[in-house]
Scaffold this active site. Structure first.
Site, mmCIF file in Angstrom:
data_model
loop_
_atom_site.group_PDB
_atom_site.id
_atom_site.type_symbol
_atom_site.label_atom_id
_atom_site.label_comp_id
_atom_site.label_asym_id
_atom_site.label_seq_id
_atom_site.Cartn_x
_atom_site.Cartn_y
_atom_site.Cartn_z
ATOM 1 N N HIS A 86 0.730 -0.129 6.023
ATOM 2 C CA HIS A 86 -0.735 -0.192 6.095
ATOM 3 C C HIS A 86 -1.273 -0.522 4.707
ATOM 4 C CE1 HIS A 86 -4.886 1.256 6.278
ATOM 5 N NE2 HIS A 86 -4.814 1.114 7.597
ATOM 6 N N ASP A 127 -3.804 0.398 2.821
ATOM 7 C CA ASP A 127 -4.141 1.519 1.949
ATOM 8 C C ASP A 127 -2.894 2.258 1.480
ATOM 9 O OD1 ASP A 127 -6.870 1.002 2.248
ATOM 10 O OD2 ASP A 127 -7.023 2.279 4.022
ATOM 11 N N LYS A 128 -1.893 2.335 2.355
ATOM 12 C CA LYS A 128 -0.659 3.021 1.976
ATOM 13 C C LYS A 128 0.194 2.185 1.015
ATOM 14 C CE LYS A 128 -1.100 6.827 2.951
ATOM 15 N NZ LYS A 128 -0.976 7.752 1.846
ATOM 16 N N GLU A 158 -5.263 3.144 -10.104
ATOM 17 C CA GLU A 158 -5.717 2.714 -8.789
ATOM 18 C C GLU A 158 -5.142 1.332 -8.494
ATOM 19 O OE1 GLU A 158 -7.296 5.142 -7.483
ATOM 20 O OE2 GLU A 158 -7.792 6.198 -9.329
ATOM 21 N N GLU A 195 -6.240 4.468 -16.192
ATOM 22 C CA GLU A 195 -6.104 4.960 -17.551
ATOM 23 C C GLU A 195 -4.755 5.651 -17.720
ATOM 24 O OE1 GLU A 195 -9.607 4.325 -15.829
ATOM 25 O OE2 GLU A 195 -8.864 6.365 -15.555
ATOM 26 N N LYS A 227 -0.348 1.791 13.052
ATOM 27 C CA LYS A 227 -1.118 3.035 13.106
ATOM 28 C C LYS A 227 -0.736 3.788 14.375
ATOM 29 C CE LYS A 227 -5.461 2.936 11.618
ATOM 30 N NZ LYS A 227 -6.908 2.603 11.511
ATOM 31 N N PHE A 280 -1.720 -8.470 17.350
ATOM 32 C CA PHE A 280 -1.795 -7.862 16.019
ATOM 33 C C PHE A 280 -0.764 -8.576 15.143
ATOM 34 C CE2 PHE A 280 -1.605 -3.471 13.653
ATOM 35 C CZ PHE A 280 -2.097 -4.084 12.512
ATOM 36 N N ASP A 309 -6.558 -6.721 6.134
ATOM 37 C CA ASP A 309 -7.537 -5.806 5.529
ATOM 38 C C ASP A 309 -7.145 -5.530 4.089
ATOM 39 O OD1 ASP A 309 -9.391 -4.783 7.777
ATOM 40 O OD2 ASP A 309 -7.393 -4.468 8.638
ATOM 41 N N ALA A 310 -8.119 -5.454 3.209
ATOM 42 C CA ALA A 310 -7.838 -5.030 1.837
ATOM 43 C C ALA A 310 -7.417 -3.560 1.847
ATOM 44 C CB ALA A 310 -9.071 -5.218 0.956
ATOM 45 N N ARG A 343 -7.558 6.002 0.150
ATOM 46 C CA ARG A 343 -8.446 5.883 1.305
ATOM 47 C C ARG A 343 -7.880 6.526 2.566
ATOM 48 N NH1 ARG A 343 -11.449 0.089 1.808
ATOM 49 N NH2 ARG A 343 -9.347 -0.528 2.452
ATOM 50 N N LYS A 344 -6.753 7.219 2.459
ATOM 51 C CA LYS A 344 -6.170 7.872 3.639
ATOM 52 C C LYS A 344 -5.894 9.346 3.341
ATOM 53 C CE LYS A 344 -6.238 4.631 6.683
ATOM 54 N NZ LYS A 344 -7.462 4.063 6.063
ATOM 55 N N LYS A 352 -2.260 9.876 -9.493
ATOM 56 C CA LYS A 352 -2.712 10.892 -10.439
ATOM 57 C C LYS A 352 -1.537 11.751 -10.903
ATOM 58 C CE LYS A 352 -7.272 11.175 -8.258
ATOM 59 N NZ LYS A 352 -8.229 12.007 -7.499
ATOM 60 N N LYS A 369 -4.175 16.413 -13.082
ATOM 61 C CA LYS A 369 -5.324 16.242 -12.197
ATOM 62 C C LYS A 369 -5.194 17.252 -11.063
ATOM 63 C CE LYS A 369 -6.666 12.507 -14.459
ATOM 64 N NZ LYS A 369 -5.572 12.427 -15.468
ATOM 65 N N ASP A 429 -6.898 17.683 -8.535
ATOM 66 C CA ASP A 429 -7.030 17.097 -7.202
ATOM 67 C C ASP A 429 -5.683 17.074 -6.500
ATOM 68 O OD1 ASP A 429 -9.718 16.564 -7.019
ATOM 69 O OD2 ASP A 429 -9.580 14.505 -7.729
#
Length: 417
Positions: A14, A16-17, A42, A55, A166, A242, A250-251, A256-257, A277, A281, A283
């Protein structure tokens, strides 16, 4: 009154992955050669292009373009017809030095004084409805796509599969929150082009139901496998063809997941992504630490289901507070607030303590960047990394340390269980 709950997962192919896996491959390479690296990177992927930004503060130098290409090829984007492949795509790096304003809040005179790398709140969750203490709908969604990926790599199994996919699973629960049956399964998988669409759709549906589903079922505990039945509503490639997928369809962007990465919509999420990260971090590191807490509490018998929240201020060592919600399933004669106070005495939630306890300054993150960061197998693996000058390093590292039940006995002692 019964109710339905749904979770989804996405494959390693995918868009995003792909971005998550590239970002975490960079993290692993930086940490392999300089464990004190500070990294926030990123990734953007689109038709024929990869853009790296972020960074870094590190003593090592990497060929980030090669790392990105190797990651893409490993996922399976190796053909020009995909309009995105690791050998020919463009890779632009806009990675630069970390801000000193951020760094001064993290680096202190001693490691123990290390402040949080950002403000925010992080959540961990666990439930005893599965063996790995994960929500069932998400766990099944991950398993479907992991097995679909295995089938894609087996040359004779389902030869037309492409990397993007998916899955989504809907579970019916009783009013006392016990899974009763599977209501619906959705699988959308990218595939090679066919001459006739109707024949293609029928073939894909047949292979998913007759090959993929039985293989997944065979890996499950009997009580979970029994939830599969002939009344399941299957939606296989419901939009039809598909063929165009991955970054050409898709970009993709890092982070995003985050619901796929965590608990599939069960529990809660603080909003921060993980991939790209380093563990300073919170997060990332505190989300792993709260999962570790929640899982050990449920395994110890404190409750059937637990949500743990922790919050931080940037540059501050101690967390702002810890919150516990047992959803009314607690086995103890104390409040959730009192449980939280005991938890603070058992688990040291200072950033440096989390890093040490969970061995987070090791190159362990690439494996977490697809099919979820939680509920995975804790194991020791050997990994090799190579710098542009040919210098290689081989490391033995422990993956998914936050999934260990190593605090179960400490929890039982603390709560007199």
């Amino acid at each position: 009154m019964s109710y339905l709950f749904t979770s989804e997962s996405v494959s390693e192919g995918h868009p995003d992955k792909i971005a998550d896996q590239i970002s975490d491959a960079l993290i692993d390479n930086f940490l392999a050669f300089d464990p004190e690296s500070k990294v926030a990177c990123e990734t953007l992927v689109t038709t024929g292009q990869v853009v790296l930004a972020g960074e870094v503060k590190s003593s090592t130098y990497l060929d980030v373009q090669k790392i990105a290409r190797d990651t893409i090829n490993k996922i399976g984007y190796t053909k020009g017809e995909y309009m995105f492949d690791g050998s020919s795509c463009g890779v632009l790096s806009a990675i630069h030095d970390q801000s000193e304003d951020i760094n001064r809040g993290v680096d202190k005179a001693t490691k123990e004084e290390q402040g949080a790398g950002d403000q925010g709140m992080m959540f961990g969750y666990a439930t005893n409805e599965t063996e790995n203490y994960m929500p069932l709908a998400l766990d099944l969604s991950h398993k479907l796509l992991i097995e679909l990926g295995n089938l894609r790599r087996e040359a004779d199994a389902i030869p037309y599969l492409r990397p993007d996919a998916k899955a989504q699973v809907t579970i019916e629960y009783s009013d006392d929150n016990v899974p009763q049956r599977i209501e619906a399964i959705v699988v959308s998988t990218q595939h090679d082009d066919f001459d006739e669409d109707e024949i293609m759709l029928a073939k894909i549906r047949k292979d998913i139901i007759e090959i993929l589903i039985p293989r997944v079922q065979a890996t499950l505990p009997k009580e979970i496998a029994a939830l599969f039945n002939s009344d399941i509503k299957y939606h296989i490639n419901p939009t039809g063809k598909f063929v165009i997928g991955g970054p050409h369809g898709d970009a993709g962007l890092t982070g995003r997941k985050i619901i796929v990465d965590t608990y599939g919509g069960k529990g809660a999420h603080g909003g921060g992504a993980f991939s790209g990260k380093d563990p300073s971090k919170v997060d990332r590191s505190a989300a792993y630490a709260t999962r570790h807490i929640a899982k050990n509490l449920v395994a110890a018998g404190v409750a059937d289901e637990i949500l743990v929240q922790v919050s931080y201020a940037i540059g501050v060592v101690e967390p702002m507070g810890i919150f516990i919600d047992t959803y009314g399933t607690s086995k103890l004669d104390i409040t959730d607030g009192e449980i939280a106070k005991i938890v603070t005495k058992v688990f040291d939630m200072r950033p440096a303590a989390i890093e040490e306890r969970l061995k987070l300054r090791n190159p362990i993150y690439s494996e977490s960047a697809a099919y979820g960061h939680m509920g995975r197998k804790n194991e020791v693996v050997t990994k090799t990394f190579t710098q542009p000058d040919g210098n290689s390093i081989t490391r033995e590292v422990e993956l998914f340390t936050w999934e260990k039940l190593d605090y179960q006995e400490k929890v039982k002692t603390a709560f007199s269980l």
